[in-house]
Design an enzyme around this catalytic site. Structure first.
Site, mmCIF file in Angstrom:
data_model
loop_
_atom_site.group_PDB
_atom_site.id
_atom_site.type_symbol
_atom_site.label_atom_id
_atom_site.label_comp_id
_atom_site.label_asym_id
_atom_site.label_seq_id
_atom_site.Cartn_x
_atom_site.Cartn_y
_atom_site.Cartn_z
ATOM 1 N N ASP A 1 -27.049 1.887 4.135
ATOM 2 C CA ASP A 1 -27.175 0.693 3.301
ATOM 3 C C ASP A 1 -28.104 -0.362 3.894
ATOM 4 O O ASP A 1 -28.435 -0.337 5.074
ATOM 5 C CB ASP A 1 -25.805 0.041 3.110
ATOM 6 C CG ASP A 1 -25.356 -0.713 4.367
ATOM 7 O OD1 ASP A 1 -25.365 -0.107 5.451
ATOM 8 O OD2 ASP A 1 -25.018 -1.906 4.259
ATOM 9 N N ARG B 1 -26.496 2.813 -0.815
ATOM 10 C CA ARG B 1 -25.734 3.945 -0.255
ATOM 11 C C ARG B 1 -25.700 5.112 -1.227
ATOM 12 O O ARG B 1 -25.560 6.266 -0.829
ATOM 13 C CB ARG B 1 -24.287 3.520 0.043
ATOM 14 C CG ARG B 1 -24.125 2.537 1.182
ATOM 15 C CD ARG B 1 -22.664 2.469 1.580
ATOM 16 N NE ARG B 1 -22.317 1.311 2.387
ATOM 17 C CZ ARG B 1 -22.451 1.226 3.707
ATOM 18 N NH1 ARG B 1 -22.954 2.229 4.384
ATOM 19 N NH2 ARG B 1 -22.083 0.134 4.354
ATOM 20 N N LYS C 1 -18.873 3.381 6.874
ATOM 21 C CA LYS C 1 -18.917 3.965 5.556
ATOM 22 C C LYS C 1 -20.085 4.954 5.426
ATOM 23 O O LYS C 1 -20.097 5.792 4.534
ATOM 24 C CB LYS C 1 -19.144 2.863 4.492
ATOM 25 C CG LYS C 1 -18.096 1.782 4.441
ATOM 26 C CD LYS C 1 -18.543 0.741 3.394
ATOM 27 C CE LYS C 1 -17.626 -0.456 3.416
ATOM 28 N NZ LYS C 1 -18.117 -1.517 2.507
ATOM 29 N N GLY C 2 -21.072 4.804 6.268
ATOM 30 C CA GLY C 2 -22.355 5.480 6.058
ATOM 31 C C GLY C 2 -22.292 6.987 5.968
ATOM 32 O O GLY C 2 -23.112 7.607 5.290
ATOM 33 N N LYS D 1 -32.356 8.749 15.346
ATOM 34 C CA LYS D 1 -33.462 7.865 15.775
ATOM 35 C C LYS D 1 -33.506 7.944 17.294
ATOM 36 O O LYS D 1 -33.126 6.999 18.002
ATOM 37 C CB LYS D 1 -33.160 6.424 15.361
ATOM 38 C CG LYS D 1 -33.717 5.994 14.043
ATOM 39 C CD LYS D 1 -33.581 4.486 13.928
ATOM 40 C CE LYS D 1 -33.867 4.026 12.533
ATOM 41 N NZ LYS D 1 -33.626 2.583 12.376
ATOM 42 N N PHE E 1 -36.429 1.271 9.463
ATOM 43 C CA PHE E 1 -35.154 0.993 8.801
ATOM 44 C C PHE E 1 -35.082 1.858 7.546
ATOM 45 O O PHE E 1 -35.952 1.783 6.682
ATOM 46 C CB PHE E 1 -35.035 -0.489 8.439
ATOM 47 C CG PHE E 1 -33.613 -0.896 8.169
ATOM 48 C CD1 PHE E 1 -32.872 -1.555 9.132
ATOM 49 C CD2 PHE E 1 -32.996 -0.583 6.952
ATOM 50 C CE1 PHE E 1 -31.550 -1.917 8.893
ATOM 51 C CE2 PHE E 1 -31.675 -0.931 6.711
ATOM 52 C CZ PHE E 1 -30.950 -1.597 7.683
ATOM 53 N N VAL E 2 -34.067 2.673 7.465
ATOM 54 C CA VAL E 2 -33.954 3.592 6.330
ATOM 55 C C VAL E 2 -32.642 3.351 5.582
ATOM 56 O O VAL E 2 -31.642 2.920 6.169
ATOM 57 C CB VAL E 2 -34.038 5.074 6.766
ATOM 58 C CG1 VAL E 2 -35.452 5.426 7.198
ATOM 59 C CG2 VAL E 2 -33.051 5.399 7.890
ATOM 60 N N ASP F 1 -28.359 5.852 16.457
ATOM 61 C CA ASP F 1 -29.447 4.942 16.798
ATOM 62 C C ASP F 1 -29.355 4.668 18.303
ATOM 63 O O ASP F 1 -29.834 5.455 19.116
ATOM 64 C CB ASP F 1 -29.245 3.699 15.914
ATOM 65 C CG ASP F 1 -30.368 2.698 15.983
ATOM 66 O OD1 ASP F 1 -31.270 2.861 16.801
ATOM 67 O OD2 ASP F 1 -30.348 1.717 15.220
ATOM 68 N N GLU G 1 -21.716 11.837 11.504
ATOM 69 C CA GLU G 1 -22.395 10.547 11.396
ATOM 70 C C GLU G 1 -23.637 10.681 10.525
ATOM 71 O O GLU G 1 -24.321 11.703 10.550
ATOM 72 C CB GLU G 1 -22.815 10.035 12.781
ATOM 73 C CG GLU G 1 -21.799 9.137 13.457
ATOM 74 C CD GLU G 1 -21.663 7.758 12.797
ATOM 75 O OE1 GLU G 1 -22.014 7.617 11.608
ATOM 76 O OE2 GLU G 1 -21.199 6.844 13.482
ATOM 77 N N ASP G 2 -23.921 9.631 9.778
ATOM 78 C CA ASP G 2 -25.163 9.612 9.001
ATOM 79 C C ASP G 2 -26.368 9.381 9.903
ATOM 80 O O ASP G 2 -27.409 9.999 9.725
ATOM 81 C CB ASP G 2 -25.106 8.541 7.905
ATOM 82 C CG ASP G 2 -24.693 7.184 8.442
ATOM 83 O OD1 ASP G 2 -23.939 7.126 9.429
ATOM 84 O OD2 ASP G 2 -25.129 6.154 7.888
HETATM 85 C C1 PRP Z 1 -24.324 3.038 11.440
HETATM 86 C C2 PRP Z 1 -24.019 4.532 11.567
HETATM 87 C C3 PRP Z 1 -23.337 4.622 12.892
HETATM 88 C C4 PRP Z 1 -23.972 3.513 13.682
HETATM 89 C C5 PRP Z 1 -24.979 4.108 14.599
HETATM 90 O O1 PRP Z 1 -23.204 2.385 10.953
HETATM 91 O O2 PRP Z 1 -23.211 4.988 10.524
HETATM 92 O O3 PRP Z 1 -21.935 4.461 12.803
HETATM 93 O O4 PRP Z 1 -24.620 2.634 12.772
HETATM 94 O O5 PRP Z 1 -25.619 3.111 15.358
HETATM 95 P P1 PRP Z 1 -25.646 3.150 16.937
HETATM 96 O O6 PRP Z 1 -26.045 4.528 17.347
HETATM 97 O O7 PRP Z 1 -26.700 2.114 17.284
HETATM 98 O O8 PRP Z 1 -24.298 2.737 17.438
HETATM 99 P P2 PRP Z 1 -23.236 0.858 10.464
HETATM 100 O O9 PRP Z 1 -22.847 -0.026 11.603
HETATM 101 O O10 PRP Z 1 -24.555 0.578 9.817
HETATM 102 O O11 PRP Z 1 -22.034 0.804 9.427
HETATM 103 P P3 PRP Z 1 -21.862 1.599 8.022
HETATM 104 O O12 PRP Z 1 -21.738 3.067 8.377
HETATM 105 O O13 PRP Z 1 -20.596 1.069 7.441
HETATM 106 O O14 PRP Z 1 -23.075 1.330 7.182
#
Ligand code: PRP
Length: 185
Positions: free
Chosen positions: A166, A172, A50-51, A138, A159-160, A110, A106-107
């Site tokens: 979220d 969000r 969702k991010g 990151k 952590f942001v 990581d 992507e938001d």
């Molecule tokens: C976040 C973000 C990416 C993922 C990145 O999603 O939107 O999809 O983590 O992390 P990575 O590089 O370690 O794989 P999240 O799992 O928090 O779900 P959300 O978007 O629904 O909040």
């Protein structure tokens, strides 16, 4: 998935103001618009739920070439501090991307595991091209190398939340990106 946080946290200071985010989104949209000018068919903005919805929506609004939106969802690998690296597709593409130019939005990136998994998945559908546009990188947390075509900001390992990101589904809706900090009270 960002490094886990659990209970006892509160919203901390702004890391990126709403104005800084919007200015950068406009720059990214300008670069995307220039790079994808003159396509036969609309550019597909593939938003990862969702991010990335806030970012994809604002980005799409500022892009001047024709776009389509599509959405995919993957299972989060949850609260584990060390990722299992196991990602599962919860919602697949709804558009046929064969022969189309796709920009994954992507938001945050990581470890890179989610993006690497999704890139492999989308590539199997034979798009004309597949690139990544990410707002927050990151970089120091990367496990899987991923090519970032468009990057908003490189951020430290904190952590942001906000602007799509979220903590337990909260925050969000915020227009700025904030640090989440321990609540000592
Ligand atoms: C976040 C973000 C990416 C993922 C990145 O999603 O939107 O999809 O983590 O992390 P990575 O590089 O370690 O794989 P999240 O799992 O928090 O779900 P959300 O978007 O629904 O909040």
């Amino acid at each position: 998935m960002q490094q886990a946080a659990s209970g006892g946290y509160r919203l901390g200071p702004e890391l990126l103001t709403a104005a800084a985010i919007q200015a950068r989104v406009a720059e990214l949209a300008g670069a995307v618009s220039r790079d994808y000018e003159g396509l036969d068919r609309p550019l597909i903005l593939l938003s990862v739920l969702k991010g990335s919805v806030s970012f994809a929506t604002d980005l799409g609004r500022s892009i001047t070439v024709p776009v389509n939106f599509d959405y995919v969802a993957v299972s989060s690998y949850g609260q584990a501090t060390v990722s299992s690296g196991h990602v599962m597709l919860l919602k697949d593409l709804s558009m046929d991307v064969a022969g189309r130019h796709v920009l994954m939005v992507e938001d945050i990136i990581d470890t890179g595991l989610t993006t690497a998994f999704l890139f492999e998945h989308v590539q199997r559908h034979a798009p004309a091209s597949l690139k990544l546009c990410v707002l927050l990188d990151k970089a120091e947390r990367r496990v899987k190398p991923v090519e970032v075509a468009y990057r908003g900001f490189t951020i430290p390992n904190q952590f942001v939340v906000g602007y799509g990101l979220d903590f337990n589904e909260l925050y969000r809706n915020l227009a700025a990106v904030h640090v989440l900090e321990p609540d000592a009270t």
